[in-house]
Write a protein that holds these residues in place. Structure first.
Motif, mmCIF file in Angstrom:
data_model
loop_
_atom_site.group_PDB
_atom_site.id
_atom_site.type_symbol
_atom_site.label_atom_id
_atom_site.label_comp_id
_atom_site.label_asym_id
_atom_site.label_seq_id
_atom_site.Cartn_x
_atom_site.Cartn_y
_atom_site.Cartn_z
ATOM 1 N N LEU A 105 0.858 -1.180 0.000
ATOM 2 C CA LEU A 105 0.000 0.000 0.000
ATOM 3 C C LEU A 105 0.904 1.244 0.000
ATOM 4 O O LEU A 105 1.722 1.418 0.890
ATOM 5 C CB LEU A 105 -0.892 -0.014 1.249
ATOM 6 N N LEU A 106 0.739 2.074 -1.032
ATOM 7 C CA LEU A 106 1.621 3.234 -1.187
ATOM 8 C C LEU A 106 0.977 4.500 -0.651
ATOM 9 O O LEU A 106 -0.192 4.778 -0.921
ATOM 10 C CB LEU A 106 1.975 3.458 -2.662
ATOM 11 N N GLY A 107 1.756 5.259 0.097
ATOM 12 C CA GLY A 107 1.335 6.576 0.550
ATOM 13 C C GLY A 107 1.682 7.616 -0.508
ATOM 14 O O GLY A 107 2.204 7.287 -1.580
ATOM 15 N N PRO A 108 1.412 8.897 -0.222
ATOM 16 C CA PRO A 108 1.663 9.963 -1.188
ATOM 17 C C PRO A 108 3.108 9.994 -1.675
ATOM 18 O O PRO A 108 4.034 9.942 -0.871
ATOM 19 C CB PRO A 108 1.319 11.238 -0.408
ATOM 20 N N GLY A 109 3.274 10.024 -3.007
ATOM 21 C CA GLY A 109 4.597 10.139 -3.611
ATOM 22 C C GLY A 109 5.399 8.845 -3.664
ATOM 23 O O GLY A 109 6.482 8.811 -4.229
ATOM 24 N N GLU A 110 4.874 7.764 -3.113
ATOM 25 C CA GLU A 110 5.628 6.510 -3.111
ATOM 26 C C GLU A 110 5.488 5.778 -4.439
ATOM 27 O O GLU A 110 4.478 5.901 -5.124
ATOM 28 C CB GLU A 110 5.162 5.610 -1.958
ATOM 29 N N LYS A 111 6.527 5.005 -4.770
ATOM 30 C CA LYS A 111 6.561 4.269 -6.038
ATOM 31 C C LYS A 111 6.903 2.812 -5.782
ATOM 32 O O LYS A 111 7.610 2.510 -4.818
ATOM 33 C CB LYS A 111 7.679 4.811 -6.949
ATOM 34 N N SER A 112 6.442 1.954 -6.691
ATOM 35 C CA SER A 112 6.808 0.545 -6.619
ATOM 36 C C SER A 112 6.691 -0.077 -8.005
ATOM 37 O O SER A 112 5.760 0.219 -8.741
ATOM 38 C CB SER A 112 5.897 -0.180 -5.627
ATOM 39 N N SER A 113 7.634 -0.938 -8.350
ATOM 40 C CA SER A 113 7.619 -1.609 -9.650
ATOM 41 C C SER A 113 7.586 -3.112 -9.459
ATOM 42 O O SER A 113 8.096 -3.627 -8.460
ATOM 43 C CB SER A 113 8.881 -1.260 -10.454
ATOM 44 N N PHE A 114 6.983 -3.786 -10.404
ATOM 45 C CA PHE A 114 7.015 -5.251 -10.399
ATOM 46 C C PHE A 114 6.925 -5.739 -11.843
ATOM 47 O O PHE A 114 6.523 -4.984 -12.733
ATOM 48 C CB PHE A 114 5.857 -5.831 -9.566
ATOM 49 N N SER A 115 7.309 -6.994 -12.051
ATOM 50 C CA SER A 115 7.276 -7.558 -13.401
ATOM 51 C C SER A 115 6.374 -8.775 -13.460
ATOM 52 O O SER A 115 6.266 -9.526 -12.501
ATOM 53 C CB SER A 115 8.692 -7.949 -13.835
ATOM 54 N N LEU A 116 5.746 -8.926 -14.620
ATOM 55 C CA LEU A 116 4.850 -10.055 -14.847
ATOM 56 C C LEU A 116 5.436 -10.953 -15.925
ATOM 57 O O LEU A 116 6.037 -10.463 -16.886
ATOM 58 C CB LEU A 116 3.502 -9.543 -15.350
ATOM 59 N N THR A 117 5.249 -12.262 -15.789
ATOM 60 C CA THR A 117 5.597 -13.191 -16.854
ATOM 61 C C THR A 117 4.422 -13.217 -17.838
ATOM 62 O O THR A 117 3.320 -13.614 -17.473
ATOM 63 C CB THR A 117 5.851 -14.603 -16.276
#
Ligand code: CO
Length: 146
Positions: A105-117
């Protein structure tokens, strides 16, 4: 000199052609929305990366956003289990086997990346959604492989 420059330019173009389509940037807002309703994944990609940013300013406890990748038919159960797990678990049941990828769960301004097959999602009815209470109706993205 000119020859060298041309080779450099060609190399840059070559890399760009292969990298441009296998990732997508998506953001969430304080208006309880993502900035897109559909993500089209090129079938030529083996792996596809989603870079997710919460562009909002409201605190996480009021307007946090996550992104969960799962089959459309599993949304309701994933959300009700996530709700029981609560905000400290990102509104996600730990090790939920129905979920193939997710951010916290991201708060303001937070980033997250993930990859899918890509092979894994090619033949299913997959979506990206937010499990924060009452968000999914507006925060639901169709994933299609074309
Ligand atoms: Co949300």
């Amino acid at each position: 000199m000119l020859k060298k420059l041309m080779i450099v330019l060609m190399t840059v173009n070559f890399n760009f052609a292969f990298a441009e389509n296998c990732s997508f940037d998506v953001y969430a807002t304080d208006q309880m929305s993502y900035n897109t309703k559909e993500i089209v994944i090129p079938s030529t990609c083996k792996s596809f990366t989603i870079n997710f940013t919460n562009n909002g300013k409201m605190p996480k406890s009021a307007m946090g956003h996550n992104m969960i990748i799962a089959k459309k038919d599993d949304i309701k159960k994933i959300i009700s289990d996530g709700l029981k797990s609560g905000i400290t678990k990102n509104y996600i049941k730990p090790n939920d086997e129905r979920i193939i990828a997710h951010t916290k769960l991201l708060g303001p301004g937070e980033k997250s990346s993930f990859s899918l097959t890509v092979d894994k999602i090619k033949n299913g009815d997959y979506v990206a959604f937010c499990s924060f209470p009452a968000h999914e109706a507006r925060m639901n993205i169709k994933l299609s492989v074309k």
